[in-house]
Write a protein that holds these residues in place. Structure first.
Motif, short mmCIF file in Angstrom:
data_model
loop_
_atom_site.label_atom_id
_atom_site.label_comp_id
_atom_site.label_asym_id
_atom_site.label_seq_id
_atom_site.Cartn_x
_atom_site.Cartn_y
_atom_site.Cartn_z
N UNK A 108 -26.41 6.47 -1.23
CA UNK A 108 -25.00 6.08 -1.22
C UNK A 108 -24.78 4.90 -0.29
N UNK A 109 -25.43 4.94 0.86
CA UNK A 109 -25.29 3.84 1.82
C UNK A 109 -25.75 2.52 1.22
N UNK A 110 -26.89 2.53 0.56
CA UNK A 110 -27.41 1.29 -0.04
C UNK A 110 -26.52 0.81 -1.18
N UNK A 111 -25.92 1.73 -1.91
CA UNK A 111 -24.99 1.33 -2.97
C UNK A 111 -23.76 0.65 -2.38
N UNK A 112 -23.25 1.21 -1.29
CA UNK A 112 -22.07 0.63 -0.64
C UNK A 112 -22.41 -0.74 -0.03
N UNK A 158 -22.10 6.83 -9.67
CA UNK A 158 -23.27 6.34 -8.93
C UNK A 158 -23.15 6.67 -7.45
N UNK A 159 -21.95 6.52 -6.90
CA UNK A 159 -21.74 6.83 -5.49
C UNK A 159 -21.82 8.33 -5.22
N UNK A 160 -21.58 9.12 -6.25
CA UNK A 160 -21.69 10.58 -6.09
C UNK A 160 -23.12 11.06 -6.32
N UNK A 161 -24.03 10.15 -6.66
CA UNK A 161 -25.42 10.52 -6.88
C UNK A 161 -25.69 11.08 -8.26
N UNK A 162 -24.79 10.85 -9.21
CA UNK A 162 -24.94 11.43 -10.55
C UNK A 162 -25.58 10.46 -11.55
N UNK A 212 0.83 -1.21 0.00
CA UNK A 212 0.00 0.00 0.00
C UNK A 212 0.86 1.26 0.00
N UNK A 213 2.00 1.22 0.70
CA UNK A 213 2.88 2.38 0.73
C UNK A 213 3.47 2.69 -0.64
N UNK A 214 3.72 1.64 -1.42
CA UNK A 214 4.22 1.86 -2.79
C UNK A 214 3.18 2.63 -3.60
N UNK A 215 1.90 2.25 -3.45
CA UNK A 215 0.84 2.97 -4.16
C UNK A 215 0.76 4.41 -3.68
N UNK A 216 0.87 4.62 -2.38
CA UNK A 216 0.83 5.98 -1.84
C UNK A 216 1.95 6.83 -2.43
N UNK A 217 3.12 6.22 -2.57
CA UNK A 217 4.26 6.97 -3.06
C UNK A 217 4.19 7.28 -4.55
N UNK A 218 3.61 6.37 -5.33
CA UNK A 218 3.61 6.54 -6.79
C UNK A 218 2.34 7.22 -7.29
N UNK A 219 1.19 6.76 -6.81
CA UNK A 219 -0.10 7.26 -7.31
C UNK A 219 -0.73 8.27 -6.37
N UNK A 220 -0.61 8.02 -5.07
CA UNK A 220 -1.22 8.92 -4.09
C UNK A 220 -2.00 8.16 -3.05
N UNK A 221 -2.41 8.85 -2.00
CA UNK A 221 -3.08 8.20 -0.87
C UNK A 221 -4.60 8.21 -0.97
N UNK A 222 -5.11 8.68 -2.11
CA UNK A 222 -6.56 8.79 -2.24
C UNK A 222 -7.21 7.41 -2.24
N UNK A 223 -8.45 7.31 -1.67
CA UNK A 223 -9.18 6.04 -1.74
C UNK A 223 -9.66 5.77 -3.16
N UNK A 224 -10.07 4.55 -3.42
CA UNK A 224 -10.54 4.19 -4.76
C UNK A 224 -11.81 4.96 -5.12
N UNK A 225 -12.69 5.18 -4.13
CA UNK A 225 -13.93 5.92 -4.36
C UNK A 225 -14.03 7.01 -3.30
N UNK A 226 -14.39 8.20 -3.72
CA UNK A 226 -14.53 9.33 -2.81
C UNK A 226 -16.00 9.58 -2.52
N UNK A 227 -16.36 9.53 -1.25
CA UNK A 227 -17.72 9.82 -0.83
C UNK A 227 -17.69 11.12 -0.04
N UNK A 228 -18.23 12.17 -0.58
CA UNK A 228 -18.19 13.48 0.07
C UNK A 228 -19.50 13.75 0.80
N UNK A 229 -19.36 14.29 2.01
CA UNK A 229 -20.54 14.71 2.76
C UNK A 229 -21.46 13.59 3.17
N UNK A 230 -20.91 12.42 3.47
CA UNK A 230 -21.73 11.29 3.87
C UNK A 230 -21.85 11.25 5.39
#
Length: 572
Positions: free
Chosen positions: A367-371, A303-307, A203-221
Motif C-alpha cells: 500500500x505504501x509503494x502504491x501511494x 489496489x490500495x486495499x490489496x485486492x 470542502x465543507x460543501x462536500x462534507x455537507x452533501x456527500x460526506x466527510x469520507x476521504x477519496x480512498x480508505x486505507x484500513x489498518x495501515x
C-alpha cells in the motif's frame, strides 16, 4: 439586481472582500458537487449498469454510449467553446494572467455538460481539472455580477479554482497549495487568505452533501518497514518515468491533431473514445474490471486495499495509459489528475509484486509503494511537489505515509525536470503558441526588468497618416490620447501631441512634430525605462527590426499600469 450591486459596493472593502470570498467558495463547491454527482449518475446509469448484463448487451450498449457521448462532446466543444477542451487548468491560468481573471460564461456551461458527458460516458480522463476551470469560470462571472470590473477578477478566479479542487478531491490544503503553486506561481501571494478560505468552504460543501469520507480508505495501515523505504526511490523513479512518457505521448498526439486538416474537429474525441472502448471491453471481458473507463477510482481503491495482484495491475496500467493519452491527445474533455494517480498507484503495486516474487513484502508496504507511486506520478506531470504530497495525504488521512511521500517527491522532481523542459500545463500553453514568460510574469524586480517590451506594448495604436486640419481634428475628437504617431507614406515621421495639434488648428498652420524614440520588441523593460526618460514625449514606438515597420506604442502610463497589475497579482 442593480440595486443589490449598488448596496453591496457601499460595504467596507474588507467586509465586501470577506463576503465575496465566502460566496465564491460556496458556489464553486456546490457546482463541483453537482458536476461530480451528475457524472457519477451518468456513469452508473450507462457503463456500470450495462456491465451487469450479458456480454453481448454490454458490448453493444457500451459501444453506443461511448460513440454518442464522444460525438456530443465533439459537437459542444467545436460549436460553442474550444477553450473547454482538455483539463481546463492551463486555460484558467492563461485567463488569470492575460485576462485579469475574466473567463467567459460559455466556458462554465460547456465545461459542465461536456465534462459530465465525456467522463460519465467512459472517456479515460479525470474530473478534477474540469472542476477547477468550471469553478473559476463561475466565480469570475459571479464577480462581474457583483460589480467587479474585468480587470479585477483574479481573486475571484483563484478562489473559485481552489474551492473547486478542494471539493473535487476533498482536500482543502492541497487545493490551496496547487492554486498558489501552479496558477498564481507564488506560495506567498497576497491572495493566500482568500484562496484558503474559499478552499475550506468548498470542502465543507462536500462534507455537507456527500460526506466527510476521504477519496480512498486505507484500513489498518501502520508505519512502513525498511523495505518500503528502500523501494520508495525505485517506485518514485518508475512512476515519474510513466508520468514523463504520458506527457510526451499526450502532447505529441495533440500536436499532430492540431496540424491535421483531414478530420473535422468534432470527430476527434470519437477516436479517443473508440480506442478506450476497445481496450476497456477487452480488459473487462478478461478481468471483470472497468478501470480503463472513466476515472478508474474503484479499481485504484481495490489496489490500495490489496485486492488486485501485480499482473492485473500491469494490465490495467498499460490499458489505462493508452486510453488516457489518446483521449487527451484527440481533444477530449477531461483532466489528468485522476489518470496520473491511477498510473502511479498501479506502478507501485507492480513493483511490489515483482519484488515479492523473491522477497516477502508485507501488505502495508504494498500500500505504501502504491501511494508513493500516486504522489510521484502526479508530481512528475504537474511539477507541484507540495501539492503532490498533500493531496495523497489528505485523500488517505494517513500521517505515517508523509516521510515516504517526501522522499518520493524529491525523486519525482529530479527525474521529471531532467527529462522534460516544462510541466504538462506549461508545455500545453507553449504548444498553443503562448510564451510562458508572458503568461506568468516575474516575481522580483530584476526579473521584471528583463521582461520583454512586447509583453506590455499596445499593438493597436491610433496612427495619423494625414496632417490636413480636417483629419487632425477628426482624430482628436475620436480619440482621447495625448500623442499620436505620424506615418506619411511608409515612413514614420514623428509624434504629434494633442497640445501642438490644437494650437496648430487655432493658428491655422501646419503642426510641428516631435522626434520619435523607437525600440525593438525584444528589448527589455530596463532598456525601455531609459528610452522613456530620454524621450521628450514619454512615448516610445515599437518597430520591426528588419524594415522599421510600426508595430505598436508604449507610454509611461502603459509601463506603470503593467507594474501595478503584476504587483496586484502578487508577483512583484
Amino acid at each position: 439586481m442593480e440595486l443589490f450591486v449598488r448596496y453591496f459596493q457601499k460595504l467596507p472593502k474588507q467586509t465586501r472582500l470577506l463576503v465575496q470570498t465566502c460566496l465564491y467558495g460556496l458556489v464553486a463547491g456546490a457546482a463541483t458537487v453537482a458536476f461530480q454527482l451528475a457524472m457519477n449518475w451518468f456513469y452508473q446509469l450507462g457503463l456500470v449498469k450495462l456491465s451487469n448484463q450479458s456480454t453481448g448487451t454490454f458490448l453493444v450498449g457500451s459501444f453506443a454510449v461511448v460513440v454518442v457521448s464522444s460525438l456530443l462532446v465533439g459537437w459542444l466543444l467545436n460549436s460553442f467553446c474550444r477553450e473547454a477542451a482538455g483539463s481546463g487548468i492551463p486555460q484558467l491560468k492563461l485567463a488569470f494572467w492575460k485576462d485579469f481573471g475574466t473567463v467567459p460564461w460559455r466556458v462554465a456551461w460547456v465545461k459542465f455538460i461536456a465534462g459530465v458527458v465525456s467522463i460519465g460516458g467512459g472517456q479515460s480522463l479525470g474530473r478534477e481539472g474540469p472542476s477547477v476551470q468550471l469553478s473559476g469560470a463561475l466565480t469570475s462571472n459571479l464577480a462581474g455580477l457583483a460589480g467587479e470590473a474585468k480587470q479585477s477578477r483574479r481573486m475571484a478566479a483563484a478562489a473559485g479554482a481552489a474551492a473547486g479542487l478542494a471539493a473535487a478531491f476533498n482536500t482543502p490544503l492541497a487545493a490551496t497549495t496547487f492554486v498558489l503553486e501552479e496558477i498564481i506561481g507564488d506560495l506567498n501571494s497576497r491572495l493566500l487568505g482568500s484562496v484558503l478560505l474559499a478552499s475550506v468552504l468548498g470542502a465543507l460543501v462536500v462534507h455537507g452533501v456527500i460526506g466527510k469520507q476521504p477519496s480512498f480508505t486505507l484500513s489498518g495501515v501502520d508505519a512502513p518497514s525498511w523495505a518500503a523505504y528502500a523501494l520508495t526511490p525505485v517506485v518514485a523513479a518508475l512512476a515519474s518515468l510513466v508520468g514523463v512518457c504520458f506527457q510526451k505521448a499526450s502532447l505529441g498526439l495533440r500536436a499532430r491533431m492540431k496540424s491535421t486538416r483531414h478530420v473535422p474537429g468534432w470527430l476527434l474525441p470519437l477516436a479517443g473514445g473508440l480506442i478506450t472502448w476497445g481496450l476497456g471491453v477487452a480488459v473487462f471481458r478478461q478481468t471483470k474490471h472497468l478501470g480503463v473507463f472513466s476515472l478508474g477510482y474503484a479499481d485504484l481503491s481495490s489496489a490500495l486495499a490489496g485486492d488486485i495482484g501485480w499482473q492485473l495491475a500491469a494490465v490495467l496500467l498499460v490499458a489505462k495509459f493508452t486510453a488516457t493519452f489518446t483521449c487527451y491527445g484527440f481533444g477530449g474533455c477531461g483532466g489528468i489528475f485522476s489518470p496520473t494517480l491511477f498510473f502511479g498507484g498501479m506502478t507501485g503495486v507492480v513493483v511490489a509484486g515483482l519484488v515479492g516474487l523473491e522477497w516477502p513484502i508485507a501488505r502495508v508496504d504494498v500500500v505504501t509503494l502504491a501511494v508513493v507511486g500516486m504522489s510521484a506520478c502526479l508530481g512528475a506531470v504537474v511539477w507541484a511537489p507540495v501539492t503532490g504530497i498533500l493531496i495523497v495525504f489528505e485523500m488517505t488521512h494517513q500521517f505515517s505515509l508523509v516521510p515516504v511521500l517526501m522522499i518520493g517527491a524529491l525523486v519525482s522532481q529530479a527525474v521529471s525536470r531532467k527529462l522534460n523542459q516544462e510541466n504538462f500545463y506549461d508545455a500545453l500553453l507553449t504548444q498553443d503558441g503562448h510564451v510562458i514568460e508572458h503568461v506568468r510574469p516575474p516575481r522580483d524586480l530584476q526579473s521584471w526588468q528583463q521582461f520583454p517590451v512586447s509583453a506590455i506594448a499596445n499593438f493597436r495604436p491610433v496612427i495619423i497618416s494625414d496632417l490636413t486640419p480636417a483629419k487632425v481634428q477628426g482624430s482628436l475628437k475620436a480619440h482621447p490620447y495625448q500623442r499620436f504617431p505620424v506615418m506619411q507614406g511608409d515612413k514614420l515621421t514623428g509624434i504629434l501631441t494633442r497640445k501642438e495639434a490644437e494650437a496648430a488648428l487655432r493658428e491655422n498652420r501646419a503642426p510641428r512634430l516631435e522626434g520619435v524614440t523607437t525600440c525593438l520588441p525584444s528589448q527589455t523593460v530596463r532598456a525601455l525605462q531609459k528610452l522613456l526618460i530620454k524621450s521628450t514625449t514619454n512615448f516610445v514606438v515599437l518597430v520591426d527590426g528588419d524594415g522599421g515597420k510600426l508595430l505598436g506604442v508604449i507610454t509611461l502610463h502603459d509601463l506603470l499600469r503593467a507594474e501595478v497589475e503584476k504587483a496586484k497579482g502578487g508577483d512583484i
